[in-house]
Design a protein around this motif. Structure first.
Motif: not given
Lengths: 464, 464
Positions: A418-431
């Motif tokens: 339920e936590f969005p993948l679309d995040v504010p621009e100063e954040f990013i999902w990384v492995t």
């Protein structure tokens, strides 16, 4: 030192390195140093090695003084480090801010190096029981070598650094597996970085009572305990992949770099060194330089005595944080692959505007005192996370040679779909693999994030 | 701006980008802007657009003054740039050096961006005929957009920057192909860097009389001419591979990085900002800040008038080099693949100790006046190279917005198999592809080397 075409061994071609690292990561006990033996040894080290650290007035510091004119706290050699002032101006999406603060300036690049070697077919890391005056419990596990430039060039007149020859020309034997410059605490250090190295030794390595051989798996186990692996050990370990594949990332590495470049270009961070005497909102007394509201940190002076460090007695300034910090990544599985929510974070002393940092990194007491709209994003989510969503949780010490009782609580907090993948621009999902890849370069991943990359490997969660 | 998983288009997946770039690189004339038409247009631009640049005393600079106390030359807005002092201390293999010098401090990160678009199946770059006060011939070809942060946020009250919308949120259309921060002249700028971008546009792009569409092949042709492609055009072009494979490198990328890390760690470079008034060996008069022996460069003030720039009249400081510089790579084929002999070079204002630079980079008149043992290594070899070994040779201007008549002679000098592959530790053989790969990151390849990477592509020598 010259490298000829024939002697150059590209480590990428050692196709089995990943497998060898994976084996070491999965080896939770060792035939060379069984866990029980390690425990006895480490307890004895902690019992026998203590520093007597006593706070003193600045005037009693030997070799240190406040410089005429600037008020900077400097060493008479002009080496080691100094405490100076910094003026910072930032601008981000129309929001401007500026402040002044004291900061530690240590322009030298030191070496943090781990020697690795196979025993019974399993790679082991040579770790040192190292005393540092600012450490909780004095003794923590450090890399094989932890040496400032002053240390290894003998500026401070101490004894030679053991095992240093594995990391410096001309006698460096073995195979350099990892080697890069990495940043340290941007809030407290001005553009500080150290060389992080891992070298696989060839031939016999003489033992020493202050050193042990441990597998990656043993070290991962110890990272779950509070204040055992020192900061330098954690940063060097972050260079070493656990050899377990991370799976397909949500964003390509190119997207991650572009996002970070976007933030670096659009966020203004203008750093200007100023005299320490000109720092406003901070007050200097006989024995402390402290923020007027008691926030952030203070600078103190300490007299330190011990038997077995490079020099047996000295005094130095130390930075004492106002409270324990919090560094936490939100973790979300995307198609089964754990992703970390990285924050493109700017800190006062960062080298190049911003680095990838934990989702939340702050002094939580101070942060909670702020009005809601000024609090770090996702702080409440981390603080309120139910116990069963916390994948990793331990307290670790930062640089005991510069900081006094500086600890962070490190957490990995899992969030659901339920936590969005679309995040504010100063954040990013990384492995973790992507962060690991970026660690071949400098100044992409901050030191708090590096501890948590190792923590994710230590949880085994990467296995999907 | 947020990027969701679905909207993210990883450019690595556009497998044909390399082929499209190669086609553009091999297209030496264009149906959109035939060479003859370009020549007429460019001649007309140079004829119609002139700046009247007149040297003035510092006291007549509008908006600029020497700051009380520091003597720094600053703008009343606190923006743009300033001229300050820098104290530098270096140490390398036991040889110590230190000096002070004036340096330009411009902490803002600007945008240098080229819009590309396919016409008749061939990628074209949108280039601008841009006037700059310090340029030889005033007008040179610049990227589509060349904007300081002050420019594009309107601090200087000028008109909007044309085509800027392709490079900034929220309206950025098209596909970002290349995007990274890159350094500028380390000898003259303190830690300066700009964002280098290439964006492939979608839809119609309105034309403008000051802009033309040119293929990579046309631009490569123009790089052989003196002073046509400005510095910003050359640095952005260096981001764009020519799509022609470079072949197997002598050293792995990992070896190249380790070599550079070794130099960065062992070479000490301590930079300390000081008041301009405290710079020694330099003398300030009413209209010049110059080195006492007439070496290096001087700072002058200029009054500039023109009709069609963002603002029609202004005055500013400019840096005027003492002589034309030389930037040359030795090139040697290894198994048929051209390799460049890169130098891990430190300059006063470099961000991170050292970057990969041309084999030789100096002011040759001054360098030849030095005793033999102090001359730049390989200088005599470059200066004495027979004509038939010079693969590339042209004179190019540096940043005409900051420098006055600053030019470098850029050369690629081929050496034969008798030239050793085994070189001193601060040098390393690299391919243009390797340098191109490093340009995805920041501060690996200095700006002079970037011009020469493009030059190597322009010679076609990479085809082996």
């Amino acid at each position: 030192m010259t490298i000829t075409a024939s002697s150059a061994v590209p480590y990428e071609s050692t196709a089995d390195l990943g497998l060898r690292l994976a084996l070491s990561a999965q080896t939770a006990d060792s035939s060379v140093t069984p866990n029980a033996e390690f425990r006895r040894w480490f307890t004895a080290q902690r019992r026998s090695k203590r520093y007597d650290v006593r706070r003193i007035p600045f005037a009693e510091l030997a070799g240190w003084h406040f410089q005429d004119g600037t008020g900077n706290l400097v060493h008479e050699s002009g080496r080691f480090f100094s405490v100076e002032g910094l003026h910072v101006r930032t601008s981000w999406n129309g929001q401007e801010d500026s402040w002044t603060q004291p900061i530690i300036n240590q322009p030298e690049i030191g070496i943090l190096g781990i020697v690795v070697k196979e025993f019974d077919g399993v790679l082991h890391c040579l770790m040192q029981a190292k005393m540092e005056p600012g450490n909780l419990d004095t003794v923590q596990l450090s890399p094989t070598v932890q040496a400032t430039r002053s240390n290894y060039t003998g500026v401070h007149g101490g004894s030679a650094v053991r095992y240093l020859e594995h990391f410096v020309p001309p006698n460096r034997g073995g195979q350099v597996l990892f080697d890069s410059l990495q940043s340290e605490q941007g809030a407290w250090f001005l553009r500080k970085r150290n060389r992080n190295m891992v070298v696989e030794a060839v031939g016999e390595i003489p033992g020493h009572e202050d050193f042990v051989w441990l597998t990656l798996g043993q070290l991962y186990g110890l990272l779950h305990e509070d204040n055992v692996l020192n900061m330098d050990a954690r940063t060097v370990l972050s260079q070493i992949p656990s050899g377990v594949g991370g799976g397909h990332p949500l964003h390509s590495l190119w997207e991650v770099l572009t996002r970070l470049t976007e933030v670096k270009a659009r966020r203004e961070l203008v750093q200007r060194s100023i005299p320490l005497a000109n720092v406003s909102d901070w007050r200097r007394t006989d024995d402390e330089i402290a923020h007027e509201a008691g926030q952030h940190f203070s600078l103190i002076a300490a007299d330190i005595r011990a038997a077995n460090r490079e020099v047996t007695r000295w005094s130095q300034p130390l930075l004492a944080p106002a409270e324990q910090g919090l560094a936490a990544f939100l973790v979300r599985r995307v198609a089964g692959v754990p992703h970390l929510l990285a924050h493109a974070r700017s800190e006062a002393g960062v080298l190049n505007v911003a680095e990838l940092a934990p989702t939340v990194q702050c002094q939580p007491g101070h942060a909670q005192s702020l009005p809601t709209e000024s609090r770090p994003r996702y702080l409440d989510l981390v603080l309120g996370a139910p116990r069963d969503q916390v994948l990793f949780d331990s307290v670790q010490s930062e640089e005991g040679g510069r900081f006094h009782y500086a600890t962070n609580r490190y957490q990995l907090v899992e969030v659901g779909d339920e936590f969005p993948l679309d995040v504010p621009e100063e954040f990013i999902w990384v492995t973790a693999d992507q962060l690991g890849g970026l660690l071949q370069h400098s100044n992409y991943v901050n030191i708090e994030a590096r501890t948590l990359v190792t923590a994710l490997r230590a949880t085994g969660a990467m296995r999907g």
